[in-house]
Write a protein that holds these residues in place. Sequence first.
Motif, PDB file in Angstrom:
ATOM      1  N   ALA A 106       0.836  -1.209   0.000  1.00 42.04           N
ATOM      2  CA  ALA A 106       0.000   0.000   0.000  1.00 42.04           C
ATOM      3  C   ALA A 106       0.868   1.255   0.000  1.00 42.04           C
ATOM      4  O   ALA A 106       1.874   1.332   0.713  1.00 42.04           O
ATOM      5  CB  ALA A 106      -0.923   0.004   1.215  1.00 42.04           C
ATOM      6  N   GLU A 143       0.611   5.462   0.469  1.00 45.19           N
ATOM      7  CA  GLU A 143      -0.262   6.529   0.945  1.00 45.19           C
ATOM      8  C   GLU A 143      -0.078   7.789   0.114  1.00 45.19           C
ATOM      9  O   GLU A 143       1.044   8.248  -0.103  1.00 45.19           O
ATOM     10  CB  GLU A 143      -0.011   6.820   2.422  1.00 45.19           C
ATOM     11  CG  GLU A 143      -1.017   7.808   3.004  1.00 45.19           C
ATOM     12  CD  GLU A 143      -1.029   7.794   4.528  1.00 45.19           C
ATOM     13  OE1 GLU A 143      -1.809   8.568   5.114  1.00 45.19           O
ATOM     14  OE2 GLU A 143      -0.275   6.987   5.126  1.00 45.19           O
ATOM     15  N   GLU A 144      -1.213   8.344  -0.371  1.00 44.29           N
ATOM     16  CA  GLU A 144      -1.219   9.570  -1.162  1.00 44.29           C
ATOM     17  C   GLU A 144      -2.276  10.514  -0.602  1.00 44.29           C
ATOM     18  O   GLU A 144      -3.472  10.209  -0.676  1.00 44.29           O
ATOM     19  CB  GLU A 144      -1.527   9.271  -2.634  1.00 44.29           C
ATOM     20  CG  GLU A 144      -0.568   8.270  -3.278  1.00 44.29           C
ATOM     21  CD  GLU A 144      -1.051   7.841  -4.649  1.00 44.29           C
ATOM     22  OE1 GLU A 144      -2.216   8.165  -5.003  1.00 44.29           O
ATOM     23  OE2 GLU A 144      -0.297   7.186  -5.377  1.00 44.29           O
ATOM     24  N   VAL A 198      -4.762   8.918   1.621  1.00 43.82           N
ATOM     25  CA  VAL A 198      -5.500   7.797   1.039  1.00 43.82           C
ATOM     26  C   VAL A 198      -4.513   6.716   0.634  1.00 43.82           C
ATOM     27  O   VAL A 198      -3.475   7.003   0.018  1.00 43.82           O
ATOM     28  CB  VAL A 198      -6.316   8.242  -0.197  1.00 43.82           C
ATOM     29  CG1 VAL A 198      -7.065   7.054  -0.800  1.00 43.82           C
ATOM     30  CG2 VAL A 198      -7.292   9.339   0.189  1.00 43.82           C
ATOM     31  N   ARG A 258      -3.297   3.732  -1.611  1.00 41.43           N
ATOM     32  CA  ARG A 258      -3.486   3.085  -2.911  1.00 41.43           C
ATOM     33  C   ARG A 258      -3.045   1.627  -2.753  1.00 41.43           C
ATOM     34  O   ARG A 258      -1.906   1.355  -2.373  1.00 41.43           O
ATOM     35  CB  ARG A 258      -2.650   3.765  -3.994  1.00 41.43           C
ATOM     36  CG  ARG A 258      -2.823   3.118  -5.387  1.00 41.43           C
ATOM     37  CD  ARG A 258      -1.806   3.671  -6.370  1.00 41.43           C
ATOM     38  NE  ARG A 258      -2.089   5.067  -6.677  1.00 41.43           N
ATOM     39  CZ  ARG A 258      -2.929   5.462  -7.637  1.00 41.43           C
ATOM     40  NH1 ARG A 258      -3.565   4.552  -8.365  1.00 41.43           N
ATOM     41  NH2 ARG A 258      -3.125   6.743  -7.864  1.00 41.43           N
ATOM     42  N   PHE A 281      -8.541   1.858  -3.574  1.00 38.83           N
ATOM     43  CA  PHE A 281      -8.165   2.878  -2.591  1.00 38.83           C
ATOM     44  C   PHE A 281      -8.858   2.598  -1.259  1.00 38.83           C
ATOM     45  O   PHE A 281      -9.984   2.095  -1.214  1.00 38.83           O
ATOM     46  CB  PHE A 281      -8.563   4.278  -3.076  1.00 38.83           C
ATOM     47  CG  PHE A 281      -7.879   4.708  -4.346  1.00 38.83           C
ATOM     48  CD1 PHE A 281      -6.622   5.309  -4.302  1.00 38.83           C
ATOM     49  CD2 PHE A 281      -8.477   4.495  -5.581  1.00 38.83           C
ATOM     50  CE1 PHE A 281      -5.987   5.704  -5.469  1.00 38.83           C
ATOM     51  CE2 PHE A 281      -7.849   4.887  -6.763  1.00 38.83           C
ATOM     52  CZ  PHE A 281      -6.599   5.494  -6.701  1.00 38.83           C
ATOM     53  N   ALA A 299      -9.373   4.592   2.715  1.00 39.35           N
ATOM     54  CA  ALA A 299      -9.120   5.745   3.590  1.00 39.35           C
ATOM     55  C   ALA A 299      -9.736   5.464   4.953  1.00 39.35           C
ATOM     56  O   ALA A 299     -10.798   4.836   5.043  1.00 39.35           O
ATOM     57  CB  ALA A 299      -9.716   7.022   2.991  1.00 39.35           C
ATOM     58  N   ASP A 305     -12.831   2.204  -5.893  1.00 38.85           N
ATOM     59  CA  ASP A 305     -11.914   2.378  -7.018  1.00 38.85           C
ATOM     60  C   ASP A 305     -11.806   3.834  -7.471  1.00 38.85           C
ATOM     61  O   ASP A 305     -11.051   4.132  -8.394  1.00 38.85           O
ATOM     62  CB  ASP A 305     -12.367   1.506  -8.199  1.00 38.85           C
ATOM     63  CG  ASP A 305     -12.159   0.031  -7.919  1.00 38.85           C
ATOM     64  OD1 ASP A 305     -11.225  -0.292  -7.167  1.00 38.85           O
ATOM     65  OD2 ASP A 305     -12.937  -0.791  -8.425  1.00 38.85           O
ATOM     66  N   LYS A 358     -10.861   7.521  -6.092  1.00 44.92           N
ATOM     67  CA  LYS A 358     -10.226   8.155  -4.944  1.00 44.92           C
ATOM     68  C   LYS A 358     -11.101   9.253  -4.339  1.00 44.92           C
ATOM     69  O   LYS A 358     -11.262   9.332  -3.112  1.00 44.92           O
ATOM     70  CB  LYS A 358      -8.871   8.724  -5.365  1.00 44.92           C
ATOM     71  CG  LYS A 358      -8.050   9.305  -4.222  1.00 44.92           C
ATOM     72  CD  LYS A 358      -6.691   9.768  -4.722  1.00 44.92           C
ATOM     73  CE  LYS A 358      -5.858  10.379  -3.592  1.00 44.92           C
ATOM     74  NZ  LYS A 358      -4.539  10.844  -4.068  1.00 44.92           N
TER      75      LYS A 358
END
Length: 505
Positions: A117, A119-120, A123, A125, A136, A138, A150, A152
């Motif tokens: 995973a 993190e962006e 969130v 990914r 995704f 969160a 799917d 974001k």
Amino acid sequence: MKKSVLLVVAASLSLASLGALEKVGTLQIADVDSLVKGISTLGEFTGSPMLGIMASQSVWKIPQIRLFGNGRPGEAMAYVAYAEADGKSCEIDDLRLVSLYPVAQTKQAFVEAHPDAVEEDGVLRLHKDGETSFGFVAFSKDGKWASAGDDKAAVVRALGDVKSASRKMEGSLVRLSLPRRGLSAFAELAEEASKLSEEASKIAQESPDRAKAQAALAKLRGQQRQQISTVISNFTDCVIGIGAGERGLDVRFALKPVKGSVCDDLGRKALPADWISYTSTAVFASDDAVGFGDRGVKWEEIASVLAKHGIDFSFVKHKRPSEASDVYTVDAEAACAAIKKMSESAEKISKDGEGLFTDLLAFTNRCCCALPDPGKPAHGTALVLKGFKPVADIQTRFERTLPEAKRKPLFSRCFLSYYSVIKGLVPVILANVEEGQRAMLAPMLNSLPPEGPGGVAMAQWRDGPLFRGILRIAPDEFKGLAAGITLFTTMKMNGQPAAAPTKAK
């Protein structure tokens, strides 16, 4: 400084995305323990407890459970649907579906379990594979909820809808909530589903009087669209819940009409407590006080048109005990003879399919034009099988199936027992098969369980500004239908027995 500007721009873009998505529906699913118990209960209704136990194991295959593990006890999971909106309407061609889950594990534990995973902007990914079906994830600030999907933007947006998605289930196993936007989206889907089949369009296209047939079909579709639009515009919210308990399988629903609308005037006149007397031997009966009864088409007209095209429906007799009641009596023996006769003239009926299609379409158009009229008296309809007396009268069976309805000011109610119909047809089936078949079928058909006092019942009433209703399938109806389906499936798998040989003279 540059980094701060980039963060502000990213946040602005994120907010813009959030504003473009509008919620159109929420589907809640009960916690694992409730699901297993409910599915097992349905298995018990069929008379095969092991069937329910086996079916309940499929709960562990739900994607959210596989992704997050066991959720918090007693908390429902949910799917929330979003669509892009321009402030006036929603575009539902590309719905964004997001899962909301009451996680028991922490975000840190989840990340450790998914080392791929990334993190962006808060969130995660995920790497989608056979085990992970979401792109995704969160987590809410308090760590009690996680959203997965799917898209974001929709995954972030869903965390703002935790309150509505976490409402108590109150006995329901699944519950669908549709706000006004959702009703509009549902109307579009219902419109598609209500369109006549491609075969009907083909008949209209190939009809000798093609222009007339196509005009009639276009008129019907226009009326259907108008009806759906009119009904939807009269309501702001809809909630439907499905649950299972000792009384049976329940479907409960509530609708909120727009204040002052046409539908807001409906259902304010209650039905009398007692069912009409002619329902004593009926297998189906309904009555309502909202003006839906008379649709502007008489049965005799339909039967006459069918007869003109070689389709004999004289085995159905229609009587009107009063201006506000209709009784249809079906002679099953005569129906067998009529079906045999129609099969012999199937080619002739098929050749005249275009004319039959056009004539029946005219009746459908007239029905679609009929709107409920609260000023009309209550209207009742009953269906009787000639020579068959059910285990009890309709009122007794309705009250046995829906005892709580007796305390409600009902404006609509109905009762039906599919299993009673099956039991009523058993003697007819045996009388219309060859002797060899009868010898084999009789023991099986006669082994079907007796009728129970319950069945399928539905009631609707007004609760202040709301329309409320409940549809219930009683346990004994489940048991009877399960036995009937098992029997007929077995018969089909084994094939029909050959006719008995003719004895030599």
